[in-house]
Write a protein that holds these residues in place. Structure first.
Motif, short mmCIF file in Angstrom:
data_model
loop_
_atom_site.label_atom_id
_atom_site.label_comp_id
_atom_site.label_asym_id
_atom_site.label_seq_id
_atom_site.Cartn_x
_atom_site.Cartn_y
_atom_site.Cartn_z
N PRO A 24 -42.74 -21.50 28.45
CA PRO A 24 -42.82 -20.20 27.78
C PRO A 24 -42.92 -20.31 26.26
O PRO A 24 -43.55 -19.46 25.63
CB PRO A 24 -41.53 -19.49 28.21
CG PRO A 24 -40.63 -20.53 28.70
CD PRO A 24 -41.48 -21.66 29.18
N LEU A 27 -46.64 -20.90 25.49
CA LEU A 27 -47.40 -19.68 25.74
C LEU A 27 -47.16 -18.67 24.62
O LEU A 27 -48.11 -18.10 24.07
CB LEU A 27 -47.01 -19.09 27.09
CG LEU A 27 -47.81 -17.89 27.56
CD1 LEU A 27 -49.20 -18.33 27.97
CD2 LEU A 27 -47.12 -17.21 28.72
N ALA A 28 -45.91 -18.46 24.26
CA ALA A 28 -45.58 -17.47 23.23
C ALA A 28 -46.10 -17.89 21.86
O ALA A 28 -46.66 -17.07 21.11
CB ALA A 28 -44.07 -17.25 23.17
N GLY A 30 -48.64 -19.95 21.16
CA GLY A 30 -50.10 -19.87 21.17
C GLY A 30 -50.59 -18.44 21.08
O GLY A 30 -51.52 -18.13 20.32
N TRP A 31 -49.95 -17.54 21.81
CA TRP A 31 -50.34 -16.13 21.78
C TRP A 31 -50.12 -15.54 20.39
O TRP A 31 -50.99 -14.85 19.85
CB TRP A 31 -49.54 -15.35 22.83
CG TRP A 31 -49.90 -13.92 22.89
CD1 TRP A 31 -50.94 -13.35 23.57
CD2 TRP A 31 -49.24 -12.84 22.22
NE1 TRP A 31 -50.95 -12.00 23.37
CE2 TRP A 31 -49.91 -11.66 22.55
CE3 TRP A 31 -48.13 -12.76 21.39
CZ2 TRP A 31 -49.52 -10.42 22.06
CZ3 TRP A 31 -47.74 -11.53 20.91
CH2 TRP A 31 -48.44 -10.37 21.24
N ARG A 35 -52.98 -14.14 17.83
CA ARG A 35 -52.94 -12.73 17.40
C ARG A 35 -52.97 -12.62 15.88
O ARG A 35 -53.50 -11.65 15.34
CB ARG A 35 -51.70 -12.02 17.94
CG ARG A 35 -51.69 -11.83 19.43
CD ARG A 35 -52.64 -10.80 19.89
NE ARG A 35 -52.18 -9.51 19.46
CZ ARG A 35 -52.93 -8.42 19.41
NH1 ARG A 35 -54.17 -8.49 19.80
NH2 ARG A 35 -52.45 -7.29 19.00
N SER A 75 -53.20 -26.15 19.84
CA SER A 75 -52.62 -26.48 21.14
C SER A 75 -52.14 -27.92 21.18
O SER A 75 -51.08 -28.21 21.74
CB SER A 75 -53.64 -26.24 22.26
OG SER A 75 -54.00 -24.90 22.31
N THR A 104 -50.15 -24.62 28.16
CA THR A 104 -49.75 -23.21 28.12
C THR A 104 -50.01 -22.61 26.74
O THR A 104 -50.29 -21.42 26.64
CB THR A 104 -48.27 -23.04 28.50
OG1 THR A 104 -47.46 -23.84 27.66
CG2 THR A 104 -48.03 -23.40 29.95
N ALA A 105 -49.96 -23.43 25.68
CA ALA A 105 -50.32 -22.92 24.35
C ALA A 105 -51.79 -22.56 24.29
O ALA A 105 -52.17 -21.55 23.69
CB ALA A 105 -49.98 -23.95 23.28
N GLY A 108 -52.11 -19.32 26.05
CA GLY A 108 -51.60 -18.26 25.17
C GLY A 108 -52.57 -17.93 24.05
O GLY A 108 -52.75 -16.76 23.70
N LEU A 111 -55.43 -15.85 25.55
CA LEU A 111 -55.01 -14.46 25.79
C LEU A 111 -54.76 -13.72 24.48
O LEU A 111 -54.97 -12.51 24.41
CB LEU A 111 -53.76 -14.44 26.67
CG LEU A 111 -53.98 -14.86 28.12
CD1 LEU A 111 -52.65 -14.92 28.85
CD2 LEU A 111 -54.94 -13.92 28.81
N GLY A 112 -54.31 -14.41 23.45
CA GLY A 112 -54.07 -13.77 22.16
C GLY A 112 -55.34 -13.40 21.44
O GLY A 112 -55.35 -12.48 20.61
#
Length: 138
Positions: A24, A27-28, A30-31, A35, A75, A104-105, A108, A111-112
């Motif tokens: 997590p 993921l967080a 990277g997102w 963003r 990443s 996961t990064a 993220g 998705l970001g």
């Protein structure tokens, strides 16, 4: 009994699961980075909404190049940092923790960057899941 087994006996029961926190966190991070950085990279393209599509494509090419390079670089750096969560007392070793955290990064970051793609392409960008699927299948 060896030294690692003796040390495991005095450590808290939750310690082996610390390496799973890399998922997590990657993921967080990277997102959040996507963003923040993607609108900055595409600022010239977003400002040229009324320009001809060839001009917008000319403006978008450097942003696409640098965004793709940033996705891989950030990443990899996040994966290397998250690799420190793995070790001899955790479920995952440092290499596996780094690879999973970096993966996961990358997810993220993809998705970001979807909201900027949605602003640029409109309805053609599709949903976030579709955008992630198209990025993975490249």
């Amino acid at each position: 009994m060896n030294a690692l087994a003796a040390a495991r006996g005095v450590l808290p029961a939750w310690l082996p699961y610390v390496s799973l926190v890399a998922l997590p966190l990657g993921l967080a991070a990277g997102w959040l980075l996507a963003r923040l950085l993607t609108p900055f990279a595409y600022r010239r393209v977003l400002a040229a909404r009324d320009a001809h599509w060839t001009e917008r494509a000319r403006l978008a090419w450097p942003a696409r190049k640098w965004t793709g390079l940033a996705n891989l670089t950030i990443s990899a750096v996040l994966g290397a940092l998250l690799a420190h969560l793995g070790g001899p007392f955790s479920l995952l070793g440092p290499a596996a923790t780094g690879l999973l955290g970096g993966g996961t990064a990358l997810i993220g970051m993809t998705l970001g960057s979807w909201p900027v793609a949605k602003r640029l392409q409109g309805g053609r960008a599709g949903s976030a899941g579709r955008f992630l699927e198209s990025a993975i299948s490249m």
